[in-house]
Design a protein around this motif. Structure first.
Motif, PDB file in Angstrom:
ATOM      1  N   ASN A 149       5.422  12.917  -3.841  1.00 35.06           N
ATOM      2  CA  ASN A 149       5.502  11.418  -4.413  1.00 35.06           C
ATOM      3  C   ASN A 149       5.037  10.330  -3.514  1.00 35.06           C
ATOM      4  N   GLN A 150       5.102   9.062  -3.969  1.00 39.48           N
ATOM      5  CA  GLN A 150       4.462   8.055  -3.195  1.00 39.48           C
ATOM      6  C   GLN A 150       5.133   7.841  -1.967  1.00 39.48           C
ATOM      7  N   SER A 151       4.562   7.297  -1.019  1.00 39.53           N
ATOM      8  CA  SER A 151       5.370   6.893   0.273  1.00 39.53           C
ATOM      9  C   SER A 151       4.557   5.752   0.452  1.00 39.53           C
TER      10      SER A 151
ATOM     11  N   VAL B  83       0.803  -1.226   0.083  1.00 34.38           N
ATOM     12  CA  VAL B  83      -0.007   0.040  -0.149  1.00 34.38           C
ATOM     13  C   VAL B  83       0.874   1.233  -0.090  1.00 34.38           C
ATOM     14  N   PHE B  84       0.602   2.118  -0.900  1.00 36.84           N
ATOM     15  CA  PHE B  84       1.349   3.395  -0.854  1.00 36.84           C
ATOM     16  C   PHE B  84       0.301   4.599  -1.081  1.00 36.84           C
ATOM     17  N   TRP B  85       0.859   5.843  -0.465  1.00 35.31           N
ATOM     18  CA  TRP B  85      -0.109   6.859  -0.539  1.00 35.31           C
ATOM     19  C   TRP B  85       0.836   8.186  -1.211  1.00 35.31           C
TER      20      TRP B  85
ATOM     21  N   GLN C 147      -6.626  15.890  -2.338  1.00 38.01           N
ATOM     22  CA  GLN C 147      -6.790  14.402  -2.270  1.00 38.01           C
ATOM     23  C   GLN C 147      -5.662  13.660  -1.777  1.00 38.01           C
ATOM     24  N   ILE C 148      -6.112  12.432  -1.295  1.00 37.62           N
ATOM     25  CA  ILE C 148      -5.061  11.396  -0.841  1.00 37.62           C
ATOM     26  C   ILE C 148      -5.436  10.152  -1.794  1.00 37.62           C
TER      27      ILE C 148
END
Length: 323
Positions: free
Chosen positions: A257-259, A242-244, A286-287
């Motif tokens: 950037n994605q974490s 899972v990334f956000w 937005q997330i």
């Protein structure tokens, strides 16, 4: 008879000369010089504001157009020359130190943390007294106040407070009455300040909606940064990564950037530390959550941040599809 008249004339002339000599002596002696002691006549109730979340700094500047403490001196007394008056300590030093003690007594935390402290800007615009015949000493103390947040953004616009006082007294050699009038005016001005309003800014709101325009700066001084969000992300099959990231349409908040968060099922409670975020602009942020697993297509979902803040939750499940 003639000798008697000459004697009377001589007496009148001598008396006139004596009076003129006294007048000349008083003129030659010059005006009297007085130093008025500036003191705090009254202190406030203690520990009124001891539960505030933020500190405050005090900055006092002297903006008086008239530096002389004596404004007018009107008296009908025979020897009523305008005196020269000064204060000890000087007005700026006294106000700076005494107002600080006044605030500390009420419970304000002065100079707590330079990164989060608010700023109380005080401008002295009037600090003078006058003597009016038949009325006595009359004084006026006036301040202009402004409050800035930790980012030096104005949160409390310029407000004027004024204190006035009068003391009935004779003009001659009555320094105590003059000082009392001036010191009473100062205390009255301090009491006129809306300290409750100032304290309001130093208390963190219970919810982000109560401080709609307060930006997240990373210092932990906003309700947004103390809002706990529950994250729950699951997938079928489980074990996906899972990334956000942040997706923003407002210039106040930058895209990120994605974490990496973890693997499904992922569950956590987090607080927001998104620089520039406010409750008002959260609707434009937005997330984005993405779910990845080897052999399955990548899936992404976006969540409106305003809704997440109000619901205090971001929860979803990905049904992964084999590639």
């Amino acid at each position: 008879m003639k000798k008697i008249l000459l004697c009377l004339l001589a007496i009148v002339m001598l008396s006139s000369c004596g009076i003129m000599n006294e007048v000349m002596k008083k003129r030659q002696s010059g005006p009297q010089t007085y130093t008025l002691p500036l003191v705090m006549n009254e202190m406030p109730a203690s520990d009124i504001y001891i539960d505030l979340d933020y500190g405050i700094r005090l900055n006092v500047v002297d903006k008086r157009a008239q530096q002389s403490v004596l404004n007018r001196y009107e008296t009908n007394s025979f020897n009523g020359q305008r005196p020269e008056m000064s204060t000890y300590p000087d007005v700026l030093s006294f106000v700076s130190e005494s107002m600080k003690k006044y605030m500390e007594t009420m419970g304000f935390d002065l100079n707590a943390d330079i990164n989060t402290d608010y700023l109380l800007q005080v401008e002295i615009t009037e600090y003078h007294l006058s003597y009016l015949s038949g009325m006595g000493w009359m004084s006026t103390v006036c301040f202009d106040l402004q409050v800035y947040d930790e980012n030096r953004k104005l949160v409390y616009p310029r407000t004027t407070v004024t204190g006035r006082s009068s003391v009935t007294a004779s003009p001659d050699n009555d320094v105590a009455s003059a000082a009392k009038s001036l010191n009473d005016s100062y205390v009255t001005a301090l009491k006129s300040i809306d300290w409750d309003r100032i304290a309001y800014f130093l208390k963190r709101a219970d919810s982000p909606s109560q401080e709609k325009n307060k930006q997240v700066s990373g210092s932990g001084d906003t309700a947004l940064e103390h809002t706990v969000i529950r994250w729950y992300v699951d997938s079928a099959p489980k074990g996906a990564d899972v990334f956000w990231r942040v997706v923003s349409s407002t210039p106040d908040v930058k895209n990120t950037n994605q974490s990496y968060l973890g693997t499904t099922p992922y569950e956590s409670t987090e607080t927001f530390d998104i620089k520039g975020l406010t409750f008002n602009n959260s609707g434009d942020v937005q997330i984005e959550i993405s779910c990845e697993k080897a052999g399955y297509a990548v899936q992404k979902k976006r969540f409106n941040l305003r809704q997440a803040i109000e619901q205090k939750e971001i929860s979803t499940k990905f049904n992964l599809v084999e590639e």
